[in-house]
Write an enzyme that holds these catalytic residues in place. Structure first.
Site, short mmCIF file in Angstrom:
data_model
loop_
_atom_site.label_atom_id
_atom_site.label_comp_id
_atom_site.label_asym_id
_atom_site.label_seq_id
_atom_site.Cartn_x
_atom_site.Cartn_y
_atom_site.Cartn_z
N LEU A 16 0.80 -1.22 0.00
CA LEU A 16 0.00 0.00 0.00
C LEU A 16 0.84 1.28 0.00
O LEU A 16 0.46 2.27 -0.64
CB LEU A 16 -0.96 -0.01 1.20
CG LEU A 16 -2.11 0.99 1.15
CD1 LEU A 16 -2.97 0.79 -0.10
CD2 LEU A 16 -2.98 0.87 2.41
N VAL A 19 1.32 2.87 -3.42
CA VAL A 19 0.23 3.72 -3.89
C VAL A 19 0.23 5.05 -3.14
O VAL A 19 0.02 6.11 -3.73
CB VAL A 19 -1.13 3.02 -3.70
CG1 VAL A 19 -2.26 3.88 -4.23
CG2 VAL A 19 -1.13 1.66 -4.39
N GLU A 20 0.48 5.01 -1.84
CA GLU A 20 0.39 6.20 -1.00
C GLU A 20 1.54 7.18 -1.25
O GLU A 20 1.33 8.39 -1.36
CB GLU A 20 0.38 5.81 0.48
CG GLU A 20 -0.91 5.15 0.94
CD GLU A 20 -2.04 6.16 1.07
OE1 GLU A 20 -1.79 7.37 0.95
OE2 GLU A 20 -3.19 5.73 1.28
N SER A 21 2.78 6.66 -1.29
CA SER A 21 3.93 7.56 -1.26
C SER A 21 5.12 7.12 -2.10
O SER A 21 6.16 7.79 -2.07
CB SER A 21 4.42 7.68 0.19
OG SER A 21 4.90 6.40 0.64
N TYR A 125 -8.00 4.17 -6.40
CA TYR A 125 -7.05 3.79 -5.36
C TYR A 125 -6.99 2.27 -5.15
O TYR A 125 -5.92 1.67 -5.19
CB TYR A 125 -7.46 4.50 -4.07
CG TYR A 125 -6.62 4.25 -2.86
CD1 TYR A 125 -5.45 4.98 -2.63
CD2 TYR A 125 -7.00 3.31 -1.89
CE1 TYR A 125 -4.70 4.78 -1.48
CE2 TYR A 125 -6.26 3.11 -0.75
CZ TYR A 125 -5.10 3.84 -0.55
OH TYR A 125 -4.35 3.65 0.58
#
Length: 420
Positions: A16, A19-21, A125
């Protein structure tokens, strides 16, 4: 991966942060989200991530991972064991997803992720994570070549049992200071936070030696101390700023209940062992980088000579002492060191290329909302209105912002934690 597997959660949750950072611990978003897991300040505090002048737990890889998995487990339970809804809520909030579920339920529609009316970012997302899972499970099918990575842990957590100077810690671990900061991106200053966490991430092959070397250093030797004689007109605030510490630390170190101090008395002050410029991502070094960027953009400077005072320099360049101190990140009562460069005039528009080349400075694209003003935006991201105008030429001569207008900001992510 270990943290995810210990909780029996789907292993792809370890992806994850891609995707986030993109696995950047200094990543910072227009919504004030920070770190690998992109926590906003409020959610970070909700899941016990400390945010202070010394430390921002949202950027601490170990603490933020624990908090993110706590949050995801909560969301998983909240949405009756549906991981896709939990992931969607991690992105847009449990309220947004909950309202979408209730709308569909009232209309007798399916309430799974694929049938909900959610914001576009959230609709994209979850599929991004599923796509990553599919690619990594069968990279050859998609023409992707992944690097070989050892399955065993590469880092270890070592208990420091108290505050420690990061330069000393780096020496004890046999690391460069910059490498220690990159492994421990939550720390803002020259030392770990006085109130914890009292542990450091180090390469696994250095952990045993670091722990052994640390045990040989007495607790009262892990921070250097200086005896300061209080001068007339000084306050705890001005003294704390001069020594790059906080009022609360001075009070605790000296057993003070209130803020009253007397000229002639002495204070014991924790100080950095090395010049602050050696602490790669410390406040002093980030300030130096900001000054450098303004010099590159054409700002005027003055090199301090023996005997110079802020009052003399301010008068010479037609500035107030307060403004001269402010543009140089100083207090009016701070002493000047000969050879130091001070800004004494504004430069031109700083280009992206002229911004400090630091992992702590992120480009943020902000969309103006109804009720926004330059003052509100500058306070939100801890930049100046002057800088906002420099970075966005289209603001020149314009009195009002328009909802939907896009602004570019260059934000020092280590200044976004609560200044306490």
């Amino acid at each position: 991966v270990e943290a995810v597997e210990e909780r029996n959660m789907p292993t792809e949750i370890a992806l994850l942060p891609v995707v986030e950072s993109a696995f950047q611990p200094f990543a910072y978003s227009h919504g004030r989200a920070a770190g690998l897991w992109q926590f906003i300040p409020g959610t970070g505090r909700r899941f016990d991530l400390k945010q202070s002048w010394w430390y921002d737990g949202r950027r601490d890889v170990a603490s933020a991972t624990r908090a993110a998995l706590d949050y995801l487990e909560y969301l998983h339970d909240h949405f009756d064991g549906d991981w896709l809804l939990a992931l969607a809520a991690y992105n847009s909030g449990e309220g947004t997803v909950g309202r979408a579920v209730r709308r569909n339920s009232k209309q007798d529609k399916a309430v799974d992720f694929w049938n909900l009316d959610l914001p576009k970012e959230t609709r994209d997302y979850v599929p991004k994570l599923l796509a990553l899972r599919t690619i990594i499970a069968d990279p050859e099918r998609f023409g992707v070549q992944l690097p070989d990575m050892p399955a065993d842990a590469q880092i270890a957590l070592v208990d420091t049992d108290g505050q420690i100077d990061l330069a000393l810690a780096a020496d004890l671990a046999g690391l460069e200071i910059g490498e220690l900061y990159r492994l421990n991106p939550g720390f803002n200053r020259w030392a770990t936070a006085p109130n914890g966490p009292h542990r450091l991430v180090v390469p696994k092959d250095r952990a045993e030696a670091f722990a052994s070397n640390l045990a040989d250093v007495a607790p009262d030797q892990r921070i250097a101390w200086e005896r300061h004689q209080i001068q007339s007109g000084e306050s705890l605030g001005s003294i704390a700023k001069r020594y790059d510490t906080t009022v609360s630390v001075l009070k605790k170190a000296n057993g003070l209940q209130g803020s009253s101090i007397r000229a002639g008395k002495h204070l014991l002050i924790p100080v950095a062992r090395r010049d602050l410029s050696d602490y790669t991502y410390s406040a002093a070094q980030r300030h130096h980088q900001r000054i450098t960027s303004k010099i590159e953009a054409g700002a005027r400077t003055h090199q301090v000579s023996e005997g110079d005072t802020l009052w003399d320099i301010a008068r010479r360049y037609g500035l107030s002492v307060q403004k001269l101190a402010r543009i140089n990140g100083m207090a009016p009562g701070d002493r000047l060191k000969p050879g130091r460069k001070l800004l004494v005039g504004e430069g031109g528009v700083a280009s992206t290329r002229a911004m400090p080349r630091s992992a702590t400075r992120q480009t943020v694209h902000y969309t103006v909302r109804r009720g926004d003003s330059l003052a509100l935006i500058s306070q939100k991201f801890r930049v100046t209105v002057s800088d906002l105008r420099k970075w966005n030429k289209k603001l020149s001569g314009s009195k009002y912002l328009q909802p939907g207008q896009r602004l570019t900001l260059y934000v020092d992510v280590t200044r976004q934690a609560d200044n306490s």
